[in-house]
Design a protein around this motif. Structure first.
Motif, PDB file in Angstrom:
ATOM      1  N   ARG A  91      -1.470   7.353  -3.321  1.00 25.15           N
ATOM      2  CA  ARG A  91      -1.767   8.488  -2.433  1.00 25.15           C
ATOM      3  C   ARG A  91      -1.058   9.747  -2.902  1.00 25.15           C
ATOM      4  N   HIS A  92       0.178   9.591  -3.366  1.00 21.92           N
ATOM      5  CA  HIS A  92       0.874  10.753  -3.931  1.00 21.92           C
ATOM      6  C   HIS A  92       0.049  11.349  -5.073  1.00 21.92           C
ATOM      7  N   ALA A  93      -0.360  10.474  -6.005  1.00 24.81           N
ATOM      8  CA  ALA A  93      -1.086  10.941  -7.190  1.00 24.81           C
ATOM      9  C   ALA A  93      -2.402  11.615  -6.810  1.00 24.81           C
ATOM     10  N   GLN A  94      -3.073  11.069  -5.813  1.00 26.89           N
ATOM     11  CA  GLN A  94      -4.348  11.641  -5.394  1.00 26.89           C
ATOM     12  C   GLN A  94      -4.171  13.048  -4.851  1.00 26.89           C
ATOM     13  N   ASP A 114       5.653   6.033  -9.460  1.00 25.54           N
ATOM     14  CA  ASP A 114       4.807   7.195  -9.177  1.00 25.54           C
ATOM     15  C   ASP A 114       4.153   7.720 -10.443  1.00 25.54           C
ATOM     16  N   ALA A 115       4.890   7.706 -11.549  1.00 22.86           N
ATOM     17  CA  ALA A 115       4.320   8.147 -12.822  1.00 22.86           C
ATOM     18  C   ALA A 115       3.169   7.249 -13.240  1.00 22.86           C
ATOM     19  N   LEU A 116       3.319   5.950 -13.018  1.00 22.81           N
ATOM     20  CA  LEU A 116       2.262   4.996 -13.353  1.00 22.81           C
ATOM     21  C   LEU A 116       0.995   5.289 -12.555  1.00 22.81           C
ATOM     22  N   ALA A 117       1.151   5.567 -11.261  1.00 21.97           N
ATOM     23  CA  ALA A 117      -0.012   5.857 -10.421  1.00 21.97           C
ATOM     24  C   ALA A 117      -0.699   7.133 -10.866  1.00 21.97           C
ATOM     25  N   ALA A 118       0.087   8.149 -11.213  1.00 21.92           N
ATOM     26  CA  ALA A 118      -0.494   9.413 -11.663  1.00 21.92           C
ATOM     27  C   ALA A 118      -1.241   9.226 -12.982  1.00 21.92           C
ATOM     28  N   ALA A 119      -0.639   8.497 -13.918  1.00 20.94           N
ATOM     29  CA  ALA A 119      -1.293   8.254 -15.208  1.00 20.94           C
ATOM     30  C   ALA A 119      -2.570   7.437 -15.022  1.00 20.94           C
TER      31      ALA A 119
END
Length: 429
Positions: A91-94, A114-119
């Motif tokens: 959800r942060h990445a979105q 969080d970096a993994l989700a963003a990538a």
């Protein structure tokens, strides 16, 4: 708390160590000692075996937060405790992606959740971590994503390198910060309790003043903090979002500038573990300035009792939720409210609902008589606004020996109506 030696990653960062780790069977506490001895007998050095088995155990624990990703990740004990669950990180990445940003700079990336989700969403990621051991783990965890790179260093040094405090971040960049809020060197820490949690915002790493200075440049940014952060420490120019996962309150995120939603000052977000859609409650008012619901008095404990989700409570949106349901607060300082009928919408998860079966004045004699008459064998005791220790009260109420006959579980709610303490027998809906 683990020792530095137990968290050492060097033995599994060699080709032989990495191969050993990935060849281990699923972790089983019952057979771990025998496996340790077999691996040593097979010629593996003790430090390699210890490190591999530690990582195997942490991978098993990490499944709760990272799912299948955990099977190929590296962890530290503290890093796993403080890392963001993958569903929350997504959800942060979105939000970064929805804001039209193309790079996330994760200042204090920890293990890289969080970096993994963003990538995973195709965003370019620069992940910065001050602790060398944790940075090594993040490097391995983000290795499958060419969009991501990890740098060993502090948030302050990175900001100085790119002049972020003066010029702000380059166009298309968004910042994500997760300040460390524990002091590993505090004198009062114990092996059982772990590092002491810090409540002085200037003792965070980086401190809250640094966060505010970055936000003042107009840079889009999100800052993850502990959900118990006092409201008076929350800057006036951000959206504060409390997040819970299936009733477990996990964080508050302060969203600044382009990442803050227009007209939203406070938000409570509920994420189910099963991956279904989130439920939100938002307000454009500041803390203490929202809906002022009137308490309903002695007759207010009736019908269906609502226990708001912890995210609703911490965001100060209890009265707003009660008002939206046509319900009435028992007391403006107590996080319970009542309605005539239950909410039947299958997607409704903003509070737990309980059918009120009976209500009486609270005293030990009355309660013990009720427990005996109803042949109750187990009790869940919930309380708000009264000085009661549920565990101690349960011991006082239940008989020493279980009565003959079928088991009967009951749920009690002990609270206050005006100056009167009452108990309610309720049934979860």
């Amino acid at each position: 708390m683990s020792s530095p030696a137990a968290d050492a990653l060097d033995p599994v960062l060699t080709p032989e160590g990495w191969e050993l780790l990935n060849s281990l069977p699923p972790y089983d506490e019952q057979t771990a000692l025998q496996l340790n001895l077999r691996l040593r007998d097979a010629g593996h050095p003790p430090d390699r075996v210890a490190s591999a088995l530690t990582q195997s155990r942490l991978r098993a624990a990490g499944r709760q937060k990272f799912g299948e990703f955990a099977a190929r990740m590296l962890f530290t004990h503290e890093g796993l405790q403080q890392s963001t669950r993958l569903a929350v990180a997504a959800r942060h990445a979105q939000r970064f992606r929805s804001a039209g940003l193309d790079r996330v700079v994760d200042l204090g990336c920890g293990l890289g959740g969080d970096a993994l989700a963003a990538a995973s969403l195709g965003l370019s990621v620069t992940a910065v971590e001050a602790d060398e051991n944790t940075a090594a783990a993040a490097t391995m965890n983000l290795h499958p994503f060419p969009e991501a790179n990890v740098q060993h260093g502090t948030a302050e040094d990175f900001a100085a390198t790119f002049d972020l405090l003066q010029a702000g971040a380059p166009r298309g960049w968004g910042l994500w910060l997760d300040p460390a809020r524990r002091d590993p060197h505090a004198a009062q820490e114990t092996a059982a309790a772990g590092p002491t949690r810090l409540w002085d915002p200037e003792s965070f790493s980086p401190p809250l003043s640094f966060v505010k200075a970055l936000a003042n440049t107009g840079t889009p940014m999100g800052v993850k903090l502990g959900p118990g952060l006092p409201h008076e420490l929350i800057p006036s120019d951000c959206e504060a979002e409390w997040v819970s996962v299936d009733g477990d309150l996990v964080e508050v995120v302060l969203w600044f500038n382009a990442l803050a939603r227009p007209g939203v000052r406070r938000a409570a977000t509920l994420l189910p573990e099963d991956g279904s859609a989130a439920v939100e409650l938002v307000s454009d008012t500041d803390f203490g300035a929202g809906v002022q619901a009137e308490p309903s008095g002695r007759e207010g404990l009736f019908g269906v009792l609502h226990e708001p989700d912890p995210a609703v409570i911490r965001s100060g949106l209890i009265a707003e939720l009660a008002d939206s349901l046509g319900a009435h607060l028992l007391d403006e300082h107590i996080a319970y409210f009542c309605a005539d009928e239950p909410v039947t919408d299958p997607d409704y998860r903003l509070s737990r609902q309980f059918r009120v079966l009976e209500v009486d004045s609270f005293n030990l004699k009355t309660l013990k008589a009720w427990v005996t008459e109803a042949a109750v064998t187990s009790l869940e005791i919930k309380k708000r606004g009264v000085d009661v220790v549920p565990e101690r009260l349960r011991q006082q109420l239940l008989p020493k020996k279980r009565p003959k006959g079928p088991k009967r579980h009951a749920t009690l709610v002990i609270t206050r109506l005006g100056e009167e303490r009452v108990f309610a027998v309720v049934e979860p809906l």
